[in-house]
Write an enzyme that holds these catalytic residues in place. Structure first.
Site, PDB file in Angstrom:
ATOM      1  N   SER A 185      -0.186  -4.909 -13.468  1.00 34.04           N
ATOM      2  CA  SER A 185       0.942  -4.837 -12.094  1.00 34.04           C
ATOM      3  C   SER A 185       0.478  -6.853 -11.373  1.00 34.04           C
ATOM      4  O   SER A 185       0.942  -7.152 -10.558  1.00 34.04           O
ATOM      5  CB  SER A 185      -0.251  -3.882 -11.186  1.00 34.04           C
ATOM      6  N   GLU A 362      -5.586   0.358   6.877  1.00 39.32           N
ATOM      7  CA  GLU A 362      -7.177   0.190   6.514  1.00 39.32           C
ATOM      8  C   GLU A 362      -7.401  -0.817   5.873  1.00 39.32           C
ATOM      9  O   GLU A 362      -6.474  -2.137   5.714  1.00 39.32           O
ATOM     10  CB  GLU A 362      -7.598   0.015   5.361  1.00 39.32           C
ATOM     11  N   HIS A 369      -5.539  -8.441  -7.127  1.00 41.50           N
ATOM     12  CA  HIS A 369      -3.413  -7.979  -6.944  1.00 41.50           C
ATOM     13  C   HIS A 369      -4.007  -9.462  -6.117  1.00 41.50           C
ATOM     14  O   HIS A 369      -4.672  -9.687  -5.276  1.00 41.50           O
ATOM     15  CB  HIS A 369      -3.418  -7.672  -6.897  1.00 41.50           C
TER      16      HIS A 369
END
Length: 435
Positions: A185, A362, A369
């Site tokens: 990712s 939130e 990341h």
């Protein structure tokens, strides 16, 4: 139907009968050399057009908007050369993202009534391996419907009054050097704002002549990349003269709740690196190892602590033993993050209070990341590593690309890339799967 056949079928206009390999579209009055774009030019499986429920205004000889708009062309798997003529009746700054938010053209300014031409290469892929629908990449739910895995080439025009005059798309023949990215990712084409990774920023730094094929995916280990047929997909396409960049670590090192051992133990990690180095070389391609960037883990004195175990060191030793080019992103990121400091790195990683973005209910506090700024700086580290390793592809870097010193990052206060609209299907950007 072969690639040129499908491209010819993509738009039923006289010009295609003359030049089936080249598709040309223009805003403004009809032109026998171009297909004219209008409000009725809407994308379908067989016709190019504006896509994703966006439509620009048609003024004079330009298509322009005060919002991002998308244009898609039906194509088959492979690489295409895209030429766009930018500009309109008013001054504009246009950024082009291709496919799932790959940065292709960065902030090109055009004066009112003036134009500029930009050319770039885009790789398009589908899940099928070797054209066999029964043999395919095991896509994750987040990849279903993703612009990286469909049968069209999609361009996003974004910025301040993004404006275009024409678009040309042509299949690249013969094959040109392709850089295949395999990773997790922190490398993937993140398709939802505000997430970003270095793999999707890398195309911006290369001119036509080499193309980036980013096969990285969130949550991957080097072992799962094998099991999900992602390596099989790459090796069904890779050719002599291509490159295979491999960055794995973040998920490999995680402790399995079942075995209480790393998901991919170091000895297996080493063995798989060596195996795929060998496979790349056997295919006539050049393997390149990329050590994973550090997480945002500082000690009390402001130094980055190692949260990645012995995996970066193992990759370095494999590179030395196998005489493979190494881009030490781990070392460069340590310098980069320590220069930014604990507070400065908050602006490079995914740290945002609640409601900073649509559908973000939130706060996001993620020390692994990156946002666009962090991803861009890491891509600049990769470019520096390509130069330092003296890889032949360095000759394809965009002219004028300055070298990068991680100890002197770009000023975050002057950095800006326009945001891609968040898809309506995204219920909460904090819940986009990342691991």
């Amino acid at each position: 139907m072969n690639r040129l056949g499908l491209l010819a079928f993509a738009l039923a206009t006289p010009v295609l009968a003359q030049s089936p390999a080249l598709m040309k579209y223009a805003c403004g009055p009809a032109n026998r050399m171009f297909a004219t774009l209008s409000a009725s030019s809407i994308y379908s499986d067989t016709h190019a057009g504006f896509d994703l429920n966006t439509l620009p205004s048609f003024t004079g000889k330009s298509c322009t908007s005060d919002k991002p708009f998308f244009f898609s062309v039906p194509v088959v798997e492979g690489s295409d050369r895209v030429t766009v003529v930018l500009g309109g009746d008013q001054s504009a700054t246009t950024t082009i993202w291709s496919e799932a938010r790959r940065l292709s053209v960065e902030k090109v300014q055009t004066e009112a009534g003036k134009s500029k031409t930009e050319t770039f290469d885009v790789n398009v892929r589908t899940p099928e391996i070797g054209g066999d629908a029964a043999h395919h990449v095991h896509l994750k739910p987040r990849e279903i419907g993703n612009l990286d895995w469909d049968h069209k080439l999609t361009l996003e025009f974004n910025g301040e009054h993004p404006s275009i005059r024409s678009i040309s798309v042509e299949p690249i023949t013969p094959h040109e050097p392709t850089i295949y990215l395999a990773g997790d990712s922190t490398v993937v084409d993140q398709d939802v704002e505000p997430w970003a990774a270095w793999g999707q920023m890398l195309p911006r730094f290369f001119r036509p002549g080499v193309v980036i094929a980013n096969h990285a995916e969130s949550g991957e280990t080097i072992k799962s990349f094998v099991g999900e047929q992602r390596f099989a997909k790459i090796f069904s396409l890779i050719q002599p003269g291509d490159y295979l960049f491999m960055q794995f670590n973040h998920n490999d090192q995680k402790i399995s709740p079942r075995t209480h051992q790393p998901v991919v133990p170091l000895d297996e990690y080493r063995a798989l690196l060596i195996e795929y180095i060998g496979k790349a070389r056997a295919a006539g391609a050049t393997p390149v190892l990329v050590t994973s960037m550090n997480r945002r883990t500082f000690d009390a004195s402001g130094h980055i602590t190692n949260s990645l175990g012995d995996y970066p060191a193992t990759m370095r030793s494999v590179a030395a033993e196998q005489h493979v080019a190494l881009i030490d992103l781990n070392a460069m990121s340590k310098t980069l993050f320590e220069t930014m400091g604990p507070e400065g790195t908050l602006k490079a990683f995914m740290h945002y209070p609640a409601n900073s973005f649509p559908n973000q209910t939130e706060a996001i506090s993620d020390d692994t990341h990156f946002n666009k700024y962090g991803a861009y700086e890491l891509a600049r580290c990769i470019v520096h590593g390509i130069r330092a390793a003296n890889l032949p592809i360095k000759k394809y870097l965009v002219k004028g690309t300055t070298d990068f010193n991680p100890a002197h990052p770009d000023d975050v206060n002057t950095f800006h890339l326009p945001a891609t609209p968040i898809p309506p299907k995204t219920e909460d950007v904090t819940k986009v799967p990342q691991t």
